[in-house]
Design a protein around this motif. Structure first.
Motif, PDB file in Angstrom:
ATOM      1  N   LEU A 121       0.807  -1.216   0.035  1.00 16.21           N
ATOM      2  CA  LEU A 121      -0.090  -0.024   0.031  1.00 16.21           C
ATOM      3  C   LEU A 121       0.842   1.131   0.015  1.00 16.21           C
ATOM      4  CD1 LEU A 121      -2.725  -0.905   2.861  1.00 16.21           C
ATOM      5  CD2 LEU A 121      -3.185  -0.409   0.215  1.00 16.21           C
ATOM      6  N   ASP A 122       2.052   1.195   0.842  1.00 19.31           N
ATOM      7  CA  ASP A 122       2.952   2.187   0.817  1.00 19.31           C
ATOM      8  C   ASP A 122       3.544   2.884  -0.488  1.00 19.31           C
ATOM      9  OD1 ASP A 122       5.551   3.049   3.299  1.00 19.31           O
ATOM     10  OD2 ASP A 122       4.059   4.410   2.060  1.00 19.31           O
ATOM     11  N   PHE A 123       4.298   1.744  -0.930  1.00 21.50           N
ATOM     12  CA  PHE A 123       5.185   2.131  -2.208  1.00 21.50           C
ATOM     13  C   PHE A 123       4.345   2.267  -3.359  1.00 21.50           C
ATOM     14  CE2 PHE A 123       5.414  -1.703  -4.497  1.00 21.50           C
ATOM     15  CZ  PHE A 123       5.473  -2.817  -3.459  1.00 21.50           C
ATOM     16  N   VAL A 124       3.038   1.637  -3.345  1.00 24.40           N
ATOM     17  CA  VAL A 124       2.050   2.029  -4.609  1.00 24.40           C
ATOM     18  C   VAL A 124       1.505   3.271  -4.597  1.00 24.40           C
ATOM     19  CG1 VAL A 124      -0.125   1.294  -5.630  1.00 24.40           C
ATOM     20  CG2 VAL A 124       1.789  -0.651  -5.025  1.00 24.40           C
ATOM     21  N   ASN A 125       1.349   3.852  -3.455  1.00 25.11           N
ATOM     22  CA  ASN A 125       0.744   5.088  -3.168  1.00 25.11           C
ATOM     23  C   ASN A 125       1.385   5.948  -2.186  1.00 25.11           C
ATOM     24  OD1 ASN A 125      -1.091   7.161  -3.330  1.00 25.11           O
ATOM     25  ND2 ASN A 125      -2.502   6.388  -1.947  1.00 25.11           N
ATOM     26  N   PRO A 126       2.822   6.193  -2.517  1.00 28.48           N
ATOM     27  CA  PRO A 126       3.645   6.990  -1.383  1.00 28.48           C
ATOM     28  C   PRO A 126       2.953   8.318  -1.294  1.00 28.48           C
ATOM     29  CG  PRO A 126       4.595   6.990  -3.741  1.00 28.48           C
ATOM     30  CD  PRO A 126       3.252   6.214  -3.889  1.00 28.48           C
ATOM     31  N   LYS A 127       3.507   8.729   0.228  1.00 33.02           N
ATOM     32  CA  LYS A 127       3.229  10.129   0.435  1.00 33.02           C
ATOM     33  C   LYS A 127       4.464  10.795   0.915  1.00 33.02           C
ATOM     34  CE  LYS A 127      -1.599   8.965   0.931  1.00 33.02           C
ATOM     35  NZ  LYS A 127      -2.219   8.960  -0.506  1.00 33.02           N
ATOM     36  N   ASN A 128       5.675  10.665   0.409  1.00 33.84           N
ATOM     37  CA  ASN A 128       6.791  11.038   0.605  1.00 33.84           C
ATOM     38  C   ASN A 128       6.537  12.743   0.861  1.00 33.84           C
ATOM     39  OD1 ASN A 128       7.225   8.784  -0.534  1.00 33.84           O
ATOM     40  ND2 ASN A 128       9.384   8.922   0.277  1.00 33.84           N
ATOM     41  N   GLU A 129       6.091  13.322  -0.145  1.00 31.04           N
ATOM     42  CA  GLU A 129       5.985  14.854   0.039  1.00 31.04           C
ATOM     43  C   GLU A 129       5.349  14.981   1.074  1.00 31.04           C
ATOM     44  OE1 GLU A 129       8.319  16.205  -3.307  1.00 31.04           O
ATOM     45  OE2 GLU A 129       7.082  17.026  -1.841  1.00 31.04           O
TER      46      GLU A 129
END
Lengths: 608, 754
Positions: free
Chosen positions: A520-528
């Protein structure tokens, strides 16, 4: 060596000197502020600036990134909010119904139950408010911007307190209010001996508004002390370790003691009257001791009297309400003048401790290209107290909980169906907290912010660094599950082969959920988001991971019950066939999650 | 023999008609074929539903004792052959009749190579099939119609062959056709066939209460077919998807209606209008004519009802599991459950919106009221006889949608039964019983069904999301695979770790590079070409948003490349990312470090990734720590560093592995003059060693002094690539030249300076 010893000594000396100067500084500042208190300048605050600050922060705190402003979506959101409220009222009503039907407490003790519930909620919310308000007032990222605006400290402080109040009010409306309404409706409709008045369902809003104000004001007051504790912990990290470790050890010791008190033969039916009497006695004593909370509850639902049945609001109750309101107003002024006076000073003071520069003498360590990620993650995890503590607490508490439940069920004489239900419940209690603890993995990569993007510039396949983030959970799950299943095994409700296979199933499910959350995390990342907002950024991936954890846990528990029950009905000697079916399902689940993890990483990691 | 004769005559008649008309000019052959097939379809329907006076078509199970395998009027093997004939004729008929309306390669293949052999086989074993249907060879309308039907079908096959025998079919078409045939054959299995083949199954195999056999049926009917059909059809064309779904649905409909007598039309209490039965009539209409409202009614209301029926079947628990009623139930409800979902998943119909749910609720309400009336009225008049067209009918009771019986209330124990018992009785004239309504039960049923149907909508959406994401993943992986194959062919047998261009040396090349961000129509960078060689310090200038960072990020691997190519020392950036990145050291415009690590720990971590040996990293770390004056701070946590110190750590991390290409994106921002000097020295040294230093900056003075060549980019296009020495000779200063290139005129500049 000598240099480092001297520097350590200097650190302690500096630390105590700092505390002394801080305390003196606070008193001096407060004294000066108090002297200037009655000046017009100090009493006034800029209402327009207050409104602007409040609106700015409210938008930041309460709006969701995916929320649309279309009328249709707003209507749907409102309808869902109302539905959620109604559902919670319904659940509370149902719980009261169960309590009343099974006679867990006497009908006249429902008021005491209400007092108990209010006290617990008050304490929990106060703790949460202390932590939240400390962060909001003094450590929030937006302070760096807000402090630069040309405005009085009072406006800024009041706006922050307003936001905190709105946050806590929302939490109260989400939980305390509907549960209270459920209790009131239940007693009003079904409790002939001491019904709470139905009209208090409407009246409760006003006392609750005041209650939240009290919580926020107390939280604001205590936040000053909590901030000092946080500063102390920054300077001397061992303090937190010792404190938390001591509390943790006490809890475990206390829990083991309490579990040991459970008798080997628990016959609830025969001893029910005694148990109920004890519960009633406890609740009534509690209600008598917690006078302020009883007063507050009286101001909601009224008092009882020999001249009428049940509870009614009278003049005395309104008097109590206004007394509470008066105390709130007094508290407000205390907070305003004490905390507000210190607010700017504390907000502008850095929480970072003075670093001690040491001459470089450490060595360079070489690790393998793949193991270096694991070492990095372990270092960061151990240096992030909240993360490591949460994991350790979760993985230690689960076996303890299982020990408690197994002891209780072992003491109860249950039918075969009861045995199956108890196994189902035990499995649920193992799986649910385990899977729910994986929610942070749904933001592990995003939390790195831009450092996560920089990983893409390195000559490595993404699987190695991403897998290293899962190590903590992958490794710590094993002993936790092993110990929990061992406890289940020694209580003998199911044979050892089945216990082992079910343990493997739980491990496979845990691993499947770990990989799913990471996907879930790397398919929809929220790094920004994390780069800009810091570690408190909102992340819908964690919510999805938690929801899926709940669904998988309940589904797995149901399947355990269903398959085991089949074996019972077929008069089978062992549960192994059922366990094997569960194993096949878990293998398929794990296999598909693992496969999707690697495939999606190959397909999407570099693009997102 | 007579049957063969009729079939042959029909074959000749239809064949010649088609053949002659196909040769006539101005005759639309496709339209003609469609008309003929519709005629044949009509013959089939009439024959199939033959009425009593024309020799009633009895239900199969009442003719023979199918508890014994192979039972029938002939020998066991001929009986079985006859049953297979009935089965194959349904498949062949549907393939022939639908082909003119879905003209494609696969339908052609199916009609020529699947339908034709099946129909020919049916022609050959016609008598046995007819004997299994009727039990005798009496010459009736059914007899004649059957002969005509088979003959016409053969004629259609023959004319198809004559017209299209030259058509070549390639392997993918053949494989798809054969897979589709398998689905059609399974869907068209007559419900009496399993029992007629295997006899009666053990009674202990219960298909209820989620017992083992029940679960096998659930997996087989509602899980496995949709998965296989979905995966098979998702990459096919829309017409073929519709065609496949239509043939499957019609197959099941035909087998279902085999149990419905024609005279049931005069007996509404026997109409097949249970909710899930309606799917079999509604779905073919939806797949042919695409009426949206009708489809979404089925989607919202039928699917959910079918699921419940599958989980709680109302079949008799003691029924033999191979009984035709069991198979009829499961085929019907299987189609009712997954066919509408597949139609949406395969994008024949769009995902529904709230409006469609609103309209389907209206349809559901009308259906609810209709069946309520039918149930109540006919139950009141049960036992009453009436004559119609000379036939006596006895009114029976009905329980459509389970509104009349206690089947559902039983599931809820005493509470359910109590609610069911609340009745309102209305006497009707001439009715032996009063009309009984159960308002409490029926209202709760309606509301609960409405709400649960709404709730299920979100579950369907979740599954569609999962299916779409899997399909997207499949396409993406396929494109990655094709890229790899393309790379291998370009390398022409060399190892994947070798550079594409072995003679490139130390170089950095942009070859027609373009970048478009997802969801945008405008290119961020369009057709950029650039070559930089070893020993150069190359400056990259441009205003904000020009595309500098886009090019840099695409080079270092943060973003994928949309079009064109980037090569680093002969390696392709997108095809050989690991090899490329091992040659690059990147300094981003804003440091991104692990703040809980110390500077030394971070640098060692980076060195580990680049496999820098202990000796090299000791030497380089010592050198750079001294150069950047970080001796005091290198073992402190990065969190305690100032901005400049963090930037220095980032620069050191980019140099620790001595990269061939050192890329810096505005590296001097926030550095003090001494640090800037240190960085410049590093850059000069690095270029002198034969490497490339590629950096973008806004500080033109530094670029002018440091760089041997520069490029200027504006709005995604590289305007020029020139030597700084030449620029200074011609224009006096780089600043003047830069401002001219990006659009500021000399006059505007002079006005600004004043």
């Amino acid at each position: 060596m000598k240099n480092s010893e001297t520097s350590k000594k200097n650190r302690f000396v500096n630390f105590f000197a700092k505390i002394k100067s801080n305390v003196k500084g606070y008193f001096d500042a407060t004294h000066i502020k108090f002297k200037k208190f009655f000046t017009k300048e100090n009493l006034s605050y800029d209402f327009d600036k207050y409104k602007a600050f409040t609106a700015l922060q409210a938008r930041e705190v309460f709006s969701k990134e995916s929320q649309s402003n279309e009328r249709k979506d707003k209507i749907i959101r409102i309808v869902l909010m109302i539905l959620k409220f109604v559902v919670v009222v319904g659940v509370a009503y149902a719980l009261c119904f169960v309590i009343g039907t099974f006679g867990v407490i006497l009908p006249k003790s429902f008021f005491s139950l209400f007092v108990f519930f209010t006290t617990i909620m008050f304490v929990l919310q106060l703790i949460s408010t202390i932590v939240s308000s400390t962060k909001n007032y003094y450590i929030s990222e937006d302070n760096k911007v807000l402090i630069t605006f040309p405005s009085k400290g009072a406006s800024l402080f009041l706006s922050k307190m307003t936001i905190e109040y709105l946050k806590q009010l929302k939490n109260t409306v989400d939980f305390y209010l509907p549960v209270s309404i459920g209790i009131i409706i239940y007693t009003a409709l079904t409790n002939p001996l001491s019904p709470l008045p139905l009209y208090s369902v409407v009246w409760i809003v006003f006392p609750v508004i005041v209650m939240v104000a009290i919580i926020v004001l107390l939280g604001s007051l205590i936040s000053v002390l909590y901030l000092q504790y946080l500063r102390l912990v920054k300077i001397v990290p061992a303090v937190r370790l010792v404190l938390v470790g001591a509390i943790f050890a006490l809890i475990i010791y206390g829990a083991v003691l309490l579990i040991g008190l459970i008798p080997p033969d628990l016959n609830l039916l025969n001893t029910w009257n005694t148990i109920r009497a004890n519960i009633d006695s406890f609740l009534n004593t509690f209600s008598n001791v917690m006078v302020p909370v009883s007063w507050f509850c009286n101001s909601i639902v009224g008092v009882t009297s020999p001249s009428y049945k049940g509870y009614r609001l009278n003049g005395a109750c309104f008097g109590k309400f206004f007394a509470v309101l008066g105390c709130t107003i007094v508290l407000f002024f205390i907070v305003f003048f004490v905390v507000k006076a210190l607010f700017l000073h504390m907000m502008t003071k850095s929480v970072d401790y003075e670093k001690v520069n040491e001459k470089a003498h450490h060595r360079n360590h070489v690790h393998h290209k793949h193991s270096t990620f694991a070492f990095k993650e372990l270092k960061i995890s151990f240096r992030t107290f909240e993360v490591s503590a949460t994991y350790i607490v979760t993985y230690v508490l689960i076996p303890l909980l299982i020990y408690l439940i197994c002891k209780i069920f072992d003491a109860i004489n249950t039918s075969m169906k009861g045995n199956m239900l108890s196994i189902m419940f035990i499995v649920l209690l193992i799986v649910l907290p385990l899977l729910a603890s994986n929610a942070p993995l749904a933001s592990a990569y995003s939390r790195e912010g831009h450092a996560g993007y920089i990983k893409k510039t390195k000559p490595i396949q993404p699987t190695t660094p991403m897998l290293s983030k899962l190590l903590f959970n992958l490794i710590l799950s094993i002993p936790s599950i092993f110990v929990s299943m061992y406890i289940v095994g020694i209580f003998g409700k199911i044979d050892i082969g089945t216990v082992i296979i079910v343990g493997v199933c739980v491990l496979l499910l845990q691993y499947a959920h770990i990989f799913y959350s990471s996907t879930l995390d790397f398919v929809n990342p929220k790094n920004e988001n994390y780069q800009i907002e810091g570690q408190n950024a909102k992340n819908s991936n964690e919510n999805i991971s938690t929801v899926v954890a709940f669904v998988i846990s309940f589904l797995f528990a149901f399947l355990v019950f269903f398959f085991f029950q089949e074996q019972v009905l077929a008069h089978a000697e062992t549960f192994l066939p059922a366990a094997i079916r569960l194993l096949i399902i878990c293998i398929l689940t794990f296999g598909s999650c693992l496969l999707l993890y690697f495939l999606k990483m190959k397909a999407y990691f570099m693009e997102k | 023999m007579l049957l063969y004769g009729i079939a042959a005559a029909s074959l000749v008649l239809f064949g010649i008609t088609l053949f002659i008309l196909s040769k006539v000019k101005n005759v639309n052959y496709t339209l003609l074929r469609r008309i003929i097939t519709l005629v044949v379809a009509g013959i089939f329907v009439v024959r199939y539903m033959s009425y009593r006076e024309l020799q009633l078509l009895e239900t199969y199970e009442t003719i023979y004792d199918f508890r014994i395998a192979g039972s029938g009027p002939s020998s066991s093997s001929l009986n079985i052959l006859g049953n297979f004939g009935i089965w194959f004729e349904i498949v062949g008929f549907l393939l022939i009749v639908t082909e003119p309306f879905f003209d494609s390669k696969i339908t052609k293949f199916l009609s020529m190579y699947v339908a034709a052999p099946l129909i020919l086989l049916c022609f050959a074993i016609m008598p046995y099939s007819y004997l299994m249907m009727r039990g005798n060879y009496d010459v009736t309308l059914t007899f004649v119609l059957y002969g005509i039907e088979i003959g016409a079908l053969v004629a259609l096959c023959a004319t198809k062959w004559l017209k299209d025998w030259k058509t070549k079919f390639y392997r993918p078409t053949i494989i798809k056709g054969l897979i589709a045939t398998l689905f059609f054959l399974i869907a068209a299995i007559p419900t009496f066939l399993p029992q007629s083949l295997f006899g009666q199954a053990p009674v202990l195999w219960h298909v209820k209460n989620l017992e083992f056999t029940h679960r096998i049926f659930i997996y087989t009917i509602i899980l496995i077919p949709p998965f296989f059909i979905y995966f098979f059809l998702r990459s096919q064309s829309k017409p073929f998807i519709r065609y496949t779904l239509l043939v499957i649905t019609l197959s099941v409909t035909i087998n279902f209606t085999a149990f419905t007598k024609y005279d049931a039309i005069f007996e509404p209490w026997r109409w097949p209008i249970h909710l899930c039965n309606t799917v079999l009539y509604v779905l073919p209409i939806c797949l042919i004519f695409k009426p949206k409202r009708l489809f979404y009614f089925t989607y919202f209301i039928n699917v959910f009802g079918a699921l419940f029926a599958i989980l709680m079947p109302n079949t008799n628990v003691n029924e033999n599991v191979l009984n035709p009623d069991i198979w009829r139930f499961w085929f019907n409800h299987g189609i009712a459950f997954w066919m509408p979902l597949l139609a949406v998943a395969l994008k024949i119909y769009e995902k529904p919106k709230l409006k469609q749910y609103f309209y389907s609720t209206i349809w559901f309400t009308c259906y609810f009221v209709l069946v309520l009336v039918i149930n109540s009225v006919f139950s009141a008049y049960k036992g009453v006889t009436f004559n119609l067209f000379g036939v006596t009918h006895i009114i029976g009771d009905s329980d459509f949608f389970f509104l009349n019986s206690d089947f559902l209330p039983d599931k809820f124990g005493e509470a359910g039964k109590n609610i069911y018992k609340m009745t309102v009785e209305i006497p009707l004239p001439g009715a032996p019983q009063p009309l009984i309504l159960r308002p409490a039960f029926q209202s709760i049923y309606f509301v609960a069904y409405f709400l649960l149907g709404f709730g299920m909508w979100f579950i369907y959406l979740l599954f569609y999301k999962i299916a779409d994401s899997h399909y997207e993943l499949h396409l993406k992986l396929r494109s990655i695979k094709f890229e790899r194959i393309a790379l291998e062919s370009k390398l022409d047998g060399r190892s994947l770790k070798e550079p594409m261009d072995a003679n490139a040396g130390i170089s950095y090349k942009l070859i027609h590079f373009s970048k478009k961000y997802a969801g945008r129509k405008v290119y961020a960078v369009k057709d950029a070409n650039l070559e930089v060689y070893g020993g150069e310090i190359f400056g990259f200038l441009g205003p904000n948003g020009a595309g500098k960072s886009t090019i840099i990020k695409s080079t270092v691997g943060i973003q994928p490349i949309s079009e064109g190519n980037i090569q680093i020392c002969g390696y392709d950036c997108s095809a050989q990312p690991i090899e490329t990145k091992s040659l690059i050291g990147f300094v981003p415009d804003h440091y991104a470090l692990y703040e809980k690590l110390s500077g030394r720990e971070y640098l060692n971590y980076i060195a580990d990734i680049y496999k820098v040996s202990k000796e090299d990293r000791d030497a380089r770390l010592a050198k750079y720590i001294k150069l950047f004056e970080l001796e005091q701070a290198i073992d402190n946590k990065i969190k305690t560093y100032s901005h400049g110190m963090k930037q220095k750590i980032t620069i050191m991390a980019a140099l620790i592995h001595d990269p061939k290409i050192w890329i810096l994106d505005e590296p001097l921002t926030g550095l003090d003059p001494q640090s800037i000097f240190q960085v410049k020295q590093c850059m000069i040294e690095h270029a002198k060693a034969g490497n490339i230093v590629f950096f973008s900056s806004h500080i033109i003075d530094i670029v002018e002094k440091l760089c041997s060549r520069i490029a200027i980019i504006k709005k995604g296009q590289i305007l020029c690539v020139r030597n700084t020495a030449d620029i200074e000779k011609e224009n006096g200063s780089l600043e003047t030249y830069y401002l001219d290139m990006i659009g500021d005129t000399v006059t505007e500049r002079k006005t600004n300076e004043k």
